[in-house]
Scaffold this motif. Structure first.
Motif, short mmCIF file in Angstrom:
data_model
loop_
_atom_site.label_atom_id
_atom_site.label_comp_id
_atom_site.label_asym_id
_atom_site.label_seq_id
_atom_site.Cartn_x
_atom_site.Cartn_y
_atom_site.Cartn_z
N ASN A 179 0.83 -1.14 -0.25
CA ASN A 179 0.21 0.06 0.47
C ASN A 179 0.80 1.50 -0.35
OD1 ASN A 179 -1.64 2.14 1.39
ND2 ASN A 179 -3.26 0.80 1.13
N PRO A 180 0.12 1.94 -0.69
CA PRO A 180 1.56 3.33 -1.10
C PRO A 180 1.28 3.98 0.82
CG PRO A 180 -0.03 3.37 -3.03
CD PRO A 180 -0.91 2.45 -2.38
N ALA A 181 0.99 4.06 1.10
CA ALA A 181 0.81 4.32 2.69
C ALA A 181 1.97 3.92 3.16
CB ALA A 181 -0.89 4.42 2.70
N ASN A 182 1.97 2.76 3.02
CA ASN A 182 3.11 3.01 3.74
C ASN A 182 4.46 3.18 4.34
OD1 ASN A 182 1.89 0.46 4.18
ND2 ASN A 182 3.07 -1.13 2.74
N ASN A 183 4.37 4.23 2.68
CA ASN A 183 6.01 5.44 2.31
C ASN A 183 5.64 6.72 2.27
OD1 ASN A 183 7.76 3.29 1.94
ND2 ASN A 183 7.03 3.51 -0.31
N ALA A 184 3.59 6.96 3.07
CA ALA A 184 3.36 8.09 3.51
C ALA A 184 2.50 8.26 3.64
CB ALA A 184 2.51 8.89 1.90
N PRO A 185 2.86 7.97 5.64
CA PRO A 185 1.31 7.71 6.57
C PRO A 185 0.25 8.08 6.41
CG PRO A 185 3.32 7.50 7.67
CD PRO A 185 3.10 7.87 6.01
N ILE A 186 -0.23 7.44 6.74
CA ILE A 186 -2.14 8.38 7.78
C ILE A 186 -2.61 7.70 8.53
CG2 ILE A 186 -4.60 9.19 7.68
CD1 ILE A 186 -4.28 8.51 4.08
N GLY A 187 -2.52 8.65 10.06
CA GLY A 187 -2.31 8.54 11.09
C GLY A 187 -2.91 9.28 11.98
N THR A 188 -3.10 9.53 13.05
CA THR A 188 -3.75 9.94 14.09
C THR A 188 -3.24 10.62 15.39
OG1 THR A 188 -4.65 8.31 16.05
CG2 THR A 188 -6.11 8.82 14.35
N GLY A 189 -2.04 10.93 14.91
CA GLY A 189 -0.93 10.89 16.10
C GLY A 189 -1.30 12.87 16.37
N PRO A 190 -0.76 13.09 16.75
CA PRO A 190 0.22 15.23 17.29
C PRO A 190 0.74 15.38 15.63
CG PRO A 190 1.39 13.42 18.57
CD PRO A 190 0.66 12.83 17.72
N PHE A 191 1.36 14.49 14.95
CA PHE A 191 2.40 15.17 13.89
C PHE A 191 1.69 14.59 12.42
CE2 PHE A 191 4.80 16.12 17.48
CZ PHE A 191 5.07 16.82 16.77
N LYS A 192 2.00 14.80 11.49
CA LYS A 192 1.06 14.49 10.33
C LYS A 192 2.78 14.56 8.99
CE LYS A 192 -0.53 18.24 7.94
NZ LYS A 192 -2.18 18.49 6.96
N PHE A 193 2.67 12.94 8.15
CA PHE A 193 3.85 13.10 7.38
C PHE A 193 3.92 13.83 6.63
CE2 PHE A 193 5.09 11.62 3.01
CZ PHE A 193 6.05 11.21 3.36
N VAL A 194 5.26 14.61 6.26
CA VAL A 194 4.64 15.66 4.41
C VAL A 194 5.89 15.25 3.43
CG1 VAL A 194 5.77 17.97 4.64
CG2 VAL A 194 4.58 17.06 6.55
N SER A 195 7.37 14.61 4.06
CA SER A 195 8.06 14.45 3.16
C SER A 195 8.83 13.43 3.37
CB SER A 195 8.46 14.99 2.07
OG SER A 195 9.40 16.10 2.91
N TRP A 196 9.07 12.36 1.97
CA TRP A 196 10.76 11.46 3.21
C TRP A 196 11.52 12.11 1.65
CZ3 TRP A 196 9.33 5.33 3.94
CH2 TRP A 196 10.89 4.76 4.51
N ASN A 197 12.66 12.18 1.85
CA ASN A 197 13.49 12.43 0.58
C ASN A 197 14.72 11.52 1.12
OD1 ASN A 197 15.58 13.45 -1.58
ND2 ASN A 197 15.77 15.52 -0.17
N ARG A 198 14.41 10.50 0.22
CA ARG A 198 15.53 8.97 0.59
C ARG A 198 17.12 8.64 1.13
NH1 ARG A 198 12.73 4.09 1.60
NH2 ARG A 198 10.15 4.26 0.48
N GLY A 199 17.43 8.65 1.47
CA GLY A 199 18.87 8.60 2.51
C GLY A 199 19.09 10.17 2.48
#
Length: 530
Positions: free
Chosen positions: A189-209
């Motif tokens: 699932n693409p969400a594994n690399n751009a996760p959607i949770g309920t926590g206090p911080f949300k995902f913005v980006s992942w610049n590999r390496g």
């Protein structure tokens, strides 16, 4: 929560008595009122293979994912349950029914309301197929999981299971979004690399390496969102560079293992640095050598005994881990419930190890083995080098197979290893963090966190099962003690040391450790002085 004052006092006392391991830092600045805003800089080490918490149980995924996802509960330093996505809970007198009242104002980071349907989907579907620890627990003990309206969930057990209340820590049962995962291949699932949770911080980006960027979730269910505007995880593979990044105040916090033990000691002596070993009470990390028992030479008990005698666990603890560890005696940590100290000892004795190898009847290719290190830094590399050297002296022919995190996980998950270094979290209770490595029913492929060595003993299975069901503390201790003695006699694993892991941070950073899971938790209360 632990205030700054509590932590500065703890620096003086936390390691005295049983452990007394770390150089004690000086007292930091006095606690002030929280400040909103700012960016917290952390280190992702090594870079996570995925951010799909629950699909991957390695520490880097938990560290990053713990800011994005939540479970129903979290736990205080004395392991008392505390609210998270559940506001309250009740347990029936017969120990068979657990009811959780859920937050009614929580939303996923895409704005979708959080409801009981997400909890049921997570616990009864997704985690049963993807999370080895939850799968084992659910299939063994859970009769059914039901929603009672949109904001209550009821777990009905087949039989009493006293450890069940500890099964709701965020890496044990991270609640996942039903609308994101239902009907998909969970692992791709693409969400594994751009996760959607309920926590206090949300995902913005992942610049590999390079980095992983999170930002404050403004619609978080708490009365106030997180204090910090942003949390950044830098990917810094080199230990010396991580040390420099902290000294130059590029990085705010070093989690356990980010720098080596002697560096942690030195850094802690600075006037503006705080160090604490609080925050690992729930996990109690426990390191071991995993031996593949399915084939020679480790299907031979004498060889396994030789491994235990060939490795000087005191040397590893004091010299490779710089006193930030203590020798392990068996499968249960001395810092957790139901530890049994009276087990067969395996003192360091290289001559005895050589004799056991000779007595095993094995020779030639049967003694050629490959050691797969845990790719978590130089201390693990040196631990592997030392173990390989010692086992070679004992008569084995050992070579080291260097791999990255994915390669290590693949080797253990597919049982394609001879020897491997690993460590386990104990999760507050042997039924959750220990039994999974020895139960015959948990010899499963696809995860490095199961019974990868292939150990099987019906009597050990029985002892673990009866201990988990027991509601009498003395009887529980008797059963776990018998299981530990049997496992140590069999050398089911080669237990090395109990980790004593410091968290280090600037005294301008506050409320870093607020629970029994430390920096793996949400860090929603963390703030930086202006």
């Amino acid at each position: 929560m632990f205030s700054k004052e509590t932590l500065t006092v703890t620096r003086r006392t936390a390691l005295l008595g049983a452990t007394a391991l770390l150089t004690l830092p000086r007292i930091g600045l006095a606690q002030a009122a929280p400040v909103d805003g700012g960016r917290l800089i952390l280190i992702a080490r090594p870079e996570p293979a995925t951010l799909g918490l629950g699909l991957n149980l390695q520490a880097p995924t938990i560290y990053v994912g713990g800011k994005i996802f939540e479970s129903l509960l979290t736990y205080s330093s004395d392991l008392a349950p505390m609210p998270s996505l559940a506001t309250s809970w009740s347990i029936s007198e017969d120990g068979l029914t657990y009811r959780f009242e859920l937050r009614q104002n929580a939303t996923w980071h895409d704005g979708t309301p959080f409801t009981s349907a997400d909890v049921v989907f997570t616990a009864d579907d997704m985690m049963r197929s993807s999370h080895p620890r939850w799968k084992l627990l659910a299939e063994t003990y859970v009769e059914r999981i039901e929603a009672d309206g949109d904001f209550a969930v009821v777990f009905t057990l087949k039989e009493p299971f006293s450890a069940f209340i500890y099964a709701f820590e965020l890496s044990s049962l991270p609640i996942m979004a039903k609308h994101v995962y239902e009907g998909t291949d969970y692992r791709t699932n693409p969400a594994n690399n751009a996760p959607i949770g309920t926590g206090p911080f949300k995902f913005v980006s992942w610049n590999r390496g390079q980095s992983i960027e999170l930002e404050r979730y403004e619609d978080y269910w708490d009365e106030t969102p997180a204090h910090l505007d942003q949390v950044t995880f830098l990917v810094i593979p080199d230990a010396a560079s991580r040390e420099t990044a902290f000294e130059q105040q590029i990085v705010d916090v070093l989690r356990p293992g980010d720098v080596e033990g002697f560096v942690a000691r030195r850094l802690s002596e600075a006037d503006d640095v705080i160090m604490t070993t609080m925050g690992e009470e729930f996990y109690a990390p426990h390191a071991f050598i995993q031996m593949n028992l399915r084939k020679p030479p480790f299907n031979n008990l004498k060889i396994r005994q030789a491994v235990m005698h060939a490795v000087d666990r005191e040397f590893i603890s004091n010299n490779i881990w710089f006193g930030m560890a203590s020798p392990a005696t068996g499968p249960v940590s001395s810092r957790t419930a139901f530890y049994e100290p009276d087990v067969t000892p395996y003192p360091f004795d290289i001559e005895k190890a050589r004799g056991l190898v000779a007595d095993s009847g094995l020779s030639g290719d049967d003694l050629k083995v490959t050691l797969t290190p845990l790719p978590y830094g130089q201390q693990w590399d040196r631990t592997a080098e030392y173990i390989a050297q010692q086992l070679t002296q004992a008569g084995l022919d050992v070579s080291i197979r260097g791999v990255d995190v994915s390669g290590w996980a693949q080797a253990l998950s597919t049982w394609e290893f001879d020897l491997a270094l690993n460590y386990t979290y104990q999760y507050a209770h042997p039924a959750l963090g220990v039994a999974r490595h020895y139960l015959s029913s948990n010899i499963i492929q696809g995860t490095p966190a199961a019974n990868n060595e292939g150990y099987s003993d019906p009597e050990v299975d029985r002892l673990f099962a009866e201990a988990a069901n027991s509601v009498d503390t003395e009887e529980t201790q008797r059963l776990y003690s018998e299981a530990q003695k049997r496992l140590v006699d069999d050398v089911a694993l080669g237990w090395i040391f109990e980790m004593r892991s410091p968290t280090i941070y600037r005294d301008t950073t506050n409320e870093v450790v607020t629970s029994a899971i430390g920096v793996m938790d949400t860090m929603k209360a963390t703030w930086k002085a202006a």
